[in-house]
Design an enzyme around this catalytic site. Structure first.
Site, PDB file in Angstrom:
ATOM      1  N   LYS A 140      13.834  -3.096   8.546  1.00 51.88           N
ATOM      2  CA  LYS A 140      14.381  -3.733   7.301  1.00 51.88           C
ATOM      3  C   LYS A 140      15.786  -4.012   7.989  1.00 51.88           C
ATOM      4  CE  LYS A 140      12.167  -0.426   4.083  1.00 51.88           C
ATOM      5  NZ  LYS A 140      11.752  -1.462   2.966  1.00 51.88           N
ATOM      6  N   ARG A 146      15.107   2.070   1.941  1.00 52.91           N
ATOM      7  CA  ARG A 146      14.872   3.041   2.940  1.00 52.91           C
ATOM      8  C   ARG A 146      15.737   2.558   4.170  1.00 52.91           C
ATOM      9  NH1 ARG A 146       9.428   3.462   4.812  1.00 52.91           N
ATOM     10  NH2 ARG A 146       9.071   1.455   3.428  1.00 52.91           N
ATOM     11  N   HIS A 205       0.027  -0.472   1.572  1.00 55.83           N
ATOM     12  CA  HIS A 205       1.615  -0.830   1.409  1.00 55.83           C
ATOM     13  C   HIS A 205       2.293  -1.086   2.682  1.00 55.83           C
ATOM     14  CE1 HIS A 205       1.789   0.450  -3.011  1.00 55.83           C
ATOM     15  NE2 HIS A 205       1.038   1.213  -2.524  1.00 55.83           N
TER      16      HIS A 205
HETATM   17  C1  F58 Z   1       6.875   0.110   0.685  1.00 53.03           C
HETATM   18  N1  F58 Z   1       6.214   1.445   1.355  1.00 53.03           N
HETATM   19  C2  F58 Z   1       6.715  -0.950   1.324  1.00 53.03           C
HETATM   20  N2  F58 Z   1       6.081   3.426   1.987  1.00 53.03           N
HETATM   21  O1  F58 Z   1       7.380  -0.951   2.552  1.00 53.03           O
HETATM   22  C3  F58 Z   1       7.291  -2.133   0.638  1.00 53.03           C
HETATM   23  O2  F58 Z   1       7.234  -3.367   0.926  1.00 53.03           O
HETATM   24  C4  F58 Z   1       6.442  -2.125  -0.945  1.00 53.03           C
HETATM   25  O3  F58 Z   1       7.239  -2.916  -1.973  1.00 53.03           O
HETATM   26  C5  F58 Z   1       6.611  -0.914  -1.504  1.00 53.03           C
HETATM   27  O4  F58 Z   1       5.769   0.119  -0.721  1.00 53.03           O
HETATM   28  C6  F58 Z   1       5.340  -1.034  -2.598  1.00 53.03           C
HETATM   29  O5  F58 Z   1       4.325  -1.631  -2.485  1.00 53.03           O
HETATM   30  C7  F58 Z   1       6.743   2.471   1.105  1.00 53.03           C
HETATM   31  O6  F58 Z   1       7.593   2.872   0.378  1.00 53.03           O
HETATM   32  C8  F58 Z   1       6.820   4.817   2.387  1.00 53.03           C
HETATM   33  O7  F58 Z   1       7.680   5.113   1.803  1.00 53.03           O
HETATM   34  C9  F58 Z   1       5.859   5.344   3.455  1.00 53.03           C
HETATM   35  C10 F58 Z   1       5.367   6.830   2.597  1.00 53.03           C
HETATM   36  C11 F58 Z   1       4.683   7.694   3.631  1.00 53.03           C
HETATM   37  C12 F58 Z   1       5.607   8.027   5.048  1.00 53.03           C
HETATM   38  C13 F58 Z   1       6.273   6.653   5.384  1.00 53.03           C
HETATM   39  C14 F58 Z   1       6.807   5.934   4.328  1.00 53.03           C
END
Ligand code: F58
Length: 801
Positions: free
Chosen positions: A540, A535, A346
């Site tokens: 972003k 977030r 991701h």
């Molecule tokens: C998100 N990642 C991506 N990660 O940023 C976004 O582009 C995408 O659409 C989405 O996943 C789904 O594929 C995301 O939300 C986190 O929240 C991490 C989790 C672990 C800690 C750091 C943030």
């Protein structure tokens, strides 16, 4: 079950009285919520049992989606809708003088996630069940979900969240399915019948107790399961200090993402990850065993998907299970494991890829560490044969290197499928982030562009738009979201466009009421609602948005002839508690908001709102009310984005960079129905290779930028002089890693195009309509069908439907 309103009402009243011990007249809204929730869960249970039985008897292949996050939000109305009983409940409540909306408000959001990754998991569960596919979620039942955000004097303050305070009507504790998970201790090996056998000695055990939630498909009788694990002390602790052991044990399912800036926090996170995968695999095997004796064909009946690398220990854990507990040899166990497991990435941010120091990993998970070492040894040998002498390459690809375990490498080596979440993201993974792995495993890489459930994000959260659509093109789009495309016929129907604008207007009014009730700030619903909710992260670029607002402020002040279409800028974002820069940006947004909103000259044109505590239930009010969707990440950094899809489906126009799924939105709606700006991903990646661009030159030569940046540090906001110094420095002294100043001018230009475009209302609503019509592709039903066909190879069980 409920054949008439009368029957429903009678049963509801009886239930309220039985459960609360009060007369119905004396019952509180909470008593009513509890009673309704219980009735609905019981109602769903009939199909839950029959779905499980169908799966068992047909032996159909099952998929398990392992995720450290499930950002579910509220379930009451969602379940009513999917069970097809929302009308009967709504009408009966009206007859009883109860507001279903007020009852819904009593349900705490299940916020077991922090952003897109967790919400994607929740949308996927809905699509799996609604497509009648045998797919279940496995996660952790955190006692405290994502923190509650308060804004105090412009700063984010985090309060612990308590979603379980009043219990959770949707869960069922299954103590008889509890399993024990070992940590610490050491490994001893003995020879038994010519085989090396491993014993985990002196392990400290934690009991994992499952809490199951029904995942109700849309009017199709399918009810899958979300199994969330709770950490509890074992009945046979070896610990001397029982209280300490109890505290430590319970902490495993206490918080989502414990602070990992110190070793104690790191240990806890790794413990959570192993806790999730080990408990899940034990329960998956248990259920598999109900139909099969041998695990030889496990991968033909079970698919395990890992959502990012947090559950990647599923790979060594399944190997361990097959080798240590089932007696398989390495090669056979490896084949079964890799054929079972698939992985989604991701992020393109290399700093976000997980690594665990060996000094933490090895003592906590001694047997798993030995297995990871062996995977690494074998993988490096294979690389050596393929690239003899190329030490550098092998070091770069190793799973264990520089005293760390690299979780993404483990996922790439130990799974049969690796997917990105938007076309551009998958290409960046293949060409730039993981080219060495792509060279070795070209067939593993594939793309699955994200999606969102149109049932929650349109049908449930924007009922008026849903009805307008159904009146025009029938409700076929609910089962087949790509049918939304039929709306294209209404592009030149000015009456329809007028109705579309009225729906938006009502949704904006509703959001204004919510905002005014919370903040006391009056807003103009006829202004453009320009919204950025996600977030808070530097990539972003909420900062670019706020710098532009500061620039508009200056323009209005400097030039009395300057006039713009009135605009309301709305932000919602949580910053990770330890993320200093992100918190400063929140403070800046609030500071600018105050200055703008209190200035009578400026606030005629623009207003700025920071919505506290952005979460799923609030998002459901926000998306339907948006005119402009801000998707302004530095190109190449946003893997996909899913908020962009929610906005689009609700008729907002994207203002964005060519990043993530914005690119695919652009391809579908065409240039005239989206506002794009800024550097391309290729530009950014090329410039980055050359060490970036010269931010200082933009500061020196663009007087708009200079003015705004100087205002950050010259006390213009009558804040402490150095309040925003870190932001200033990130842009100028540290050479603006996210190309904010580089894209500023282009952003200002595109923003003024938005103003122009909004003036031609007919054209605007046409754009809005095209966006809705083309949004069906971004339903998670499409995404899940692709995962089902191309990765998991599962089919819908037609008997269930
Ligand atoms: C998100 N990642 C991506 N990660 O940023 C976004 O582009 C995408 O659409 C989405 O996943 C789904 O594929 C995301 O939300 C986190 O929240 C991490 C989790 C672990 C800690 C750091 C943030």
């Amino acid at each position: 079950m409920f054949s008439s309103n009368e029957q429903f009402k009678q049963e509801f009243i009886d239930r309220v009285e039985r459960m609360s011990g009060k007369s119905f007249a004396d019952s509180s809204e909470r008593d009513q919520y509890q009673a309704l929730g219980n009735m609905v869960r019981e109602f769903a249970s009939q199909n839950w049992i029959s779905t499980n039985e169908q799966y068992r008897y047909s032996g159909t292949k099952q998929v398990y989606y392992l995720s450290i996050e499930f950002l579910l939000g509220r379930l009451l109305k969602h379940n009513l809708l999917n069970l097809g009983i929302e009308k009967i409940v709504e009408e009966s409540f009206t007859e009883l003088g109860i507001s279903l909306d007020a009852i819904e408000e009593l349900e705490a959001d299940a916020a077991l996630g922090n952003g897109g990754l967790g919400r994607l998991a929740a949308c996927f569960l809905d699509s799996l069940a609604s497509l009648g596919l045998p797919g279940h979620g496995c996660g952790i039942r955190y006692k405290h979900g994502l923190f509650e955000q308060k804004i105090v004097n412009g700063y984010q303050v985090e309060l612990p969240e308590h979603w379980l305070r009043n219990g959770h009507v949707w869960e069922v504790r299954k103590l008889d399915h509890a399993v024990e998970i070992p940590f610490w201790g050491h490994i001893e090996s003995t020879m038994e019948n010519g085989r090396l056998v491993f014993h985990h000695v002196n392990a400290e055990r934690i009991t994992a107790v499952p809490y199951d939630m029904p995942v109700v498909g849309y009017k199709n009788k399918t009810v899958n399961t979300l199994r969330l694990w709770n950490a509890e002390p074992s009945a046979y602790p070896i610990h001397k200090d029982i209280l300490k052991y109890k505290r430590e044990t319970e902490s495993v399912s206490e918080f989502l993402y414990p602070d990992d800036t110190h070793d104690e926090g790191k240990i806890l996170r790794l413990k959570q990850q192993y806790f999730l995968v080990s408990a899940s695999i034990r329960s998956i095997v248990r259920s598999y065993r109900k139909q099969h004796i041998s695990l030889q064909h496990f991968h033909e009946h079970v698919s395990i998907h890992i959502n990012d690398t947090h559950p990647v220990l599923a790979i060594p854990e399944l190997l361990r299970f097959l080798i240590d507990e089932e007696g398989y040899g390495w090669d056979e166990a490896w084949e079964i494991t890799t054929k079972t497991i698939s992985y989604t990435n991701h992020t393109t941010l290399s700093e976000a890829l997980e690594r665990w120091p060996i000094r933490i990993f090895q003592p906590l998970l001694p047997r798993i560490y030995l297995i990871v070492e062996e995977i690494n040894r074998r993988f490096c040998n294979e690389l050596w044969e393929r690239y003899p002498g190329d030490w550098k390459r092998i070091e770069n690809m190793a799973i264990i290197a520089n005293e760390e375990v690299k979780m993404a490498h483990l996922a790439l080596v130990g799974s049969h499928s690796v997917n990105g979440v938007a076309q551009i993201h998958t290409e960046i993974l293949k060409q730039r982030e993981m080219p060495l792995f792509y060279e070795v495993f070209p067939n593993k890489f594939n793309n699955k562009t994200n999606g969102i459930t149109h049932r929650r994000w349109l049908l449930k959260s924007n009922p008026q738009l849903a009805s307008l659509i159904s009146e025009a093109i029938s409700d076929e789009w609910i089962a087949k979201p790509e049918k939304l495309e039929l709306l294209m016929e209404y592009q030149d129907d000015s009456l329809f466009l007028e109705q579309l604008s009225k729906v938006k207007e009502r949704n904006k009014h509703k959001l204004v009421e919510t905002i005014t009730a919370k903040t006391g700030i009056a807003l103009d619903p006829t202004s453009i609602f320009d919204i950025q909710v996600k977030r808070l992260h530097a990539y972003k670029r909420q900062l670019l948005n706020v710098l532009h607002i500061m620039h508009l402020y200056n323009r209005i002040k400097e030039d009395s002839s300057f006039s713009i279409t009135p605009r309301t800028f709305i932000f919602g974002a949580k910053a990770s508690p330890g993320y200093y820069f992100a918190k400063k940006v929140i403070k800046l947004i609030n500071t600018v908001a105050k200055k703008v909103n209190e200035d009578s000259e400026v606030s005629k044109y623009i207003r700025v709102i920071f919505l506290e505590n952005y979460r799923v239930s609030l998002a459901e009010e926000i998306f339907p009310a948006a005119d402009v969707s801000e998707q302004i990440s530095t190109a190449s950094k946003e893997a996909s984005g899913t908020g962009n899809m929610k906005f689009m489906m609700n008729g907002a126009i994207t203002l964005g960079t060519m990043d993530g799924a914005n690119v695919e939105i652009f391809e579908r709606v065409g240039n005239e129905n989206i506002f794009t700006f800024g550097l391309s991903a290729d530009d950014v990646l090329r410039l980055q290779k050359q060490g970036g661009y010269r931010a200082m030159e933009y500061y020196q030569h663009d007087r708009r930028i200079r003015k705004v940046l100087d205002q950050l540090v010259n006390g213009f906001f009558s804040e402490e002089q150095n309040e925003f110094e870190a932001i200033f420095d990130s842009l100028v002294a540290h050479n603006d890693q996210y190309f904010v100043l580089r894209d500023f001018s282009s952003y200002v230009d595109v923003q003024s195009k938005v103003n122009e475009a909004y003036r031609n209302q007919n054209e605007w609503w046409k754009k809005s309509l095209v966006n809705i019509a083309k949004s069906g592709h971004f339903s998670s039903d499409r995404t899940i069908q692709q995962y089902a066909n191309e990765i998991w190879r599962i089919r819908s069980n037609s008997n269930v439907l």
